[in-house]
Design a protein around this motif. Sequence first.
Motif, mmCIF file in Angstrom:
data_model
loop_
_atom_site.group_PDB
_atom_site.id
_atom_site.type_symbol
_atom_site.label_atom_id
_atom_site.label_comp_id
_atom_site.label_asym_id
_atom_site.label_seq_id
_atom_site.Cartn_x
_atom_site.Cartn_y
_atom_site.Cartn_z
ATOM 1 N N MET A 257 0.827 -1.205 0.121
ATOM 2 C CA MET A 257 -0.085 -0.012 -0.217
ATOM 3 C C MET A 257 0.876 1.157 0.077
ATOM 4 O O MET A 257 1.915 1.370 0.652
ATOM 5 N N SER A 258 0.449 2.178 -0.903
ATOM 6 C CA SER A 258 1.307 3.407 -0.901
ATOM 7 C C SER A 258 0.603 4.422 0.243
ATOM 8 O O SER A 258 -0.507 4.551 0.253
ATOM 9 N N PHE A 259 1.620 5.316 0.604
ATOM 10 C CA PHE A 259 0.986 6.335 1.743
ATOM 11 C C PHE A 259 1.329 7.663 0.906
ATOM 12 O O PHE A 259 2.683 8.082 0.709
ATOM 13 N N ILE A 260 0.515 8.286 0.837
ATOM 14 C CA ILE A 260 0.692 9.952 0.250
ATOM 15 C C ILE A 260 0.029 10.779 0.993
ATOM 16 O O ILE A 260 -1.111 10.740 1.482
ATOM 17 N N LYS A 261 0.799 11.961 1.325
ATOM 18 C CA LYS A 261 0.250 12.975 1.941
ATOM 19 C C LYS A 261 0.811 14.434 1.430
ATOM 20 O O LYS A 261 1.915 14.821 1.773
ATOM 21 N N ILE A 262 0.125 14.864 0.484
ATOM 22 C CA ILE A 262 0.716 16.281 -0.058
ATOM 23 C C ILE A 262 -0.417 17.139 0.041
ATOM 24 O O ILE A 262 -1.560 17.050 -0.614
ATOM 25 N N TYR A 263 -0.256 18.101 0.681
ATOM 26 C CA TYR A 263 -1.146 19.133 1.132
ATOM 27 C C TYR A 263 -0.774 20.326 0.428
ATOM 28 O O TYR A 263 0.135 20.620 -0.004
ATOM 29 N N ILE A 264 -2.052 20.834 -0.469
ATOM 30 C CA ILE A 264 -1.713 22.050 -1.313
ATOM 31 C C ILE A 264 -2.852 23.235 -0.670
ATOM 32 O O ILE A 264 -4.110 22.657 -0.439
ATOM 33 N N HIS A 265 -2.303 24.299 -0.630
ATOM 34 C CA HIS A 265 -3.338 25.464 -0.330
ATOM 35 C C HIS A 265 -3.702 26.015 -1.821
ATOM 36 O O HIS A 265 -2.669 26.532 -2.448
ATOM 37 N N LEU A 266 -4.914 26.090 -2.049
ATOM 38 C CA LEU A 266 -5.339 26.422 -3.186
ATOM 39 C C LEU A 266 -6.220 27.799 -3.107
ATOM 40 O O LEU A 266 -6.924 27.948 -2.011
ATOM 41 N N VAL A 267 -6.152 28.896 -3.932
ATOM 42 C CA VAL A 267 -6.807 29.984 -3.608
ATOM 43 C C VAL A 267 -7.281 30.510 -5.305
ATOM 44 O O VAL A 267 -6.316 30.429 -6.172
ATOM 45 N N PHE A 268 -8.518 30.730 -5.530
ATOM 46 C CA PHE A 268 -9.079 31.208 -6.646
ATOM 47 C C PHE A 268 -10.104 32.134 -6.273
ATOM 48 O O PHE A 268 -10.684 32.280 -5.237
ATOM 49 N N SER A 269 -10.152 33.076 -7.525
ATOM 50 C CA SER A 269 -11.259 34.305 -7.152
ATOM 51 C C SER A 269 -12.345 34.234 -8.110
ATOM 52 O O SER A 269 -12.294 33.426 -9.098
ATOM 53 N N THR A 270 -13.357 34.826 -7.707
ATOM 54 C CA THR A 270 -14.208 35.266 -8.846
ATOM 55 C C THR A 270 -13.949 35.882 -10.155
ATOM 56 O O THR A 270 -12.919 36.545 -10.156
ATOM 57 N N LYS A 271 -14.678 35.581 -11.187
ATOM 58 C CA LYS A 271 -14.125 36.371 -12.570
ATOM 59 C C LYS A 271 -14.023 37.876 -12.204
ATOM 60 O O LYS A 271 -15.056 38.378 -11.625
ATOM 61 N N ASN A 272 -12.674 38.551 -12.558
ATOM 62 C CA ASN A 272 -12.796 39.879 -12.517
ATOM 63 C C ASN A 272 -12.848 40.324 -11.096
ATOM 64 O O ASN A 272 -13.120 41.479 -10.773
ATOM 65 N N ARG A 273 -12.842 39.548 -10.052
ATOM 66 C CA ARG A 273 -12.860 39.430 -8.817
ATOM 67 C C ARG A 273 -14.142 40.518 -8.337
ATOM 68 O O ARG A 273 -14.264 41.347 -7.559
ATOM 69 N N VAL A 274 -15.223 39.959 -8.914
ATOM 70 C CA VAL A 274 -16.564 40.697 -8.858
ATOM 71 C C VAL A 274 -16.923 39.846 -7.354
ATOM 72 O O VAL A 274 -17.016 38.802 -7.197
ATOM 73 N N PRO A 275 -17.495 40.696 -6.705
ATOM 74 C CA PRO A 275 -17.828 40.181 -5.022
ATOM 75 C C PRO A 275 -19.379 39.486 -5.360
ATOM 76 O O PRO A 275 -20.203 39.966 -4.511
ATOM 77 N N TYR A 276 -19.286 38.580 -6.069
ATOM 78 C CA TYR A 276 -20.461 37.855 -6.173
ATOM 79 C C TYR A 276 -20.982 36.930 -4.864
ATOM 80 O O TYR A 276 -22.163 36.955 -4.537
ATOM 81 N N LEU A 277 -20.057 36.691 -4.084
ATOM 82 C CA LEU A 277 -20.540 35.983 -2.830
ATOM 83 C C LEU A 277 -20.490 36.873 -1.720
ATOM 84 O O LEU A 277 -19.597 36.940 -0.720
ATOM 85 N N ASN A 278 -21.471 37.753 -1.822
ATOM 86 C CA ASN A 278 -21.426 39.109 -1.030
ATOM 87 C C ASN A 278 -22.307 38.939 0.242
ATOM 88 O O ASN A 278 -22.465 39.920 0.967
ATOM 89 N N THR A 279 -22.768 37.745 0.727
ATOM 90 C CA THR A 279 -23.408 37.679 2.234
ATOM 91 C C THR A 279 -22.842 36.339 2.573
ATOM 92 O O THR A 279 -22.259 35.265 2.063
ATOM 93 N N PHE A 280 -22.705 36.585 3.761
ATOM 94 C CA PHE A 280 -22.095 35.300 4.659
ATOM 95 C C PHE A 280 -22.908 34.126 4.402
ATOM 96 O O PHE A 280 -22.480 32.852 4.337
ATOM 97 N N ASP A 281 -24.300 34.192 4.370
ATOM 98 C CA ASP A 281 -25.126 32.987 4.266
ATOM 99 C C ASP A 281 -24.832 32.140 2.982
ATOM 100 O O ASP A 281 -24.697 31.086 2.626
ATOM 101 N N LEU A 282 -24.707 33.115 1.757
ATOM 102 C CA LEU A 282 -24.308 32.622 0.492
ATOM 103 C C LEU A 282 -23.048 31.952 0.619
ATOM 104 O O LEU A 282 -22.893 31.012 0.214
ATOM 105 N N ARG A 283 -21.935 32.394 1.155
ATOM 106 C CA ARG A 283 -20.679 32.064 1.218
ATOM 107 C C ARG A 283 -20.854 30.844 1.938
ATOM 108 O O ARG A 283 -20.143 29.530 1.510
ATOM 109 N N ILE A 284 -21.334 30.522 3.106
ATOM 110 C CA ILE A 284 -21.543 29.470 3.865
ATOM 111 C C ILE A 284 -22.108 28.193 3.080
ATOM 112 O O ILE A 284 -21.662 26.992 3.054
#
Length: 141
Positions: free
Chosen positions: A1-28
């Motif tokens: 059995m192979s053991f693999i642990k490769i953590y990646i911190h991934l960050v991506f934004s909305t198109k043109n950084r438009v604040p589409y996710l503008n409420t806490f409830d929507l983000r959740i």
Amino acid sequence: MSFIKIYIHLVFSTKNRVPYLNTFDLRIKVWKHIKENASEKGIFLDMVNGYSDHCHCLISLGSGQNVEKVVQLLKGESSFWINKNQLTTDKFSWQDEYFAISVSESKVEAVREYIRNQEKHHQRKSFTEEYQEFLEKNNFK
């Protein structure tokens, strides 16, 4: 059995950084969906959070997974789901570009904490400022 642990911190934004996710409830709702979708696709998504115009994920890559494919699955499906459910007034999409950086085992908890505190973090700092710091800190040219 192979053991693999490769953590990646991934960050991506909305198109043109438009604040589409503008409420806490929507983000959740969106983060919960991304987490569930990742699980269904066999992607180990340790942590997901973000703010109105971007998303942070801490992912552990499995055998046979690569960053590009995981990002494509997460962004593509979540974009489709947001539009299908009409969660934003305009057509939603993520920016094509993204950041992905490896995370050593000793730094995983610090990254979790950073991702967990996005709401508080962005009361003091814009995504543009965060973006510049991320570039500099990780020696992206």
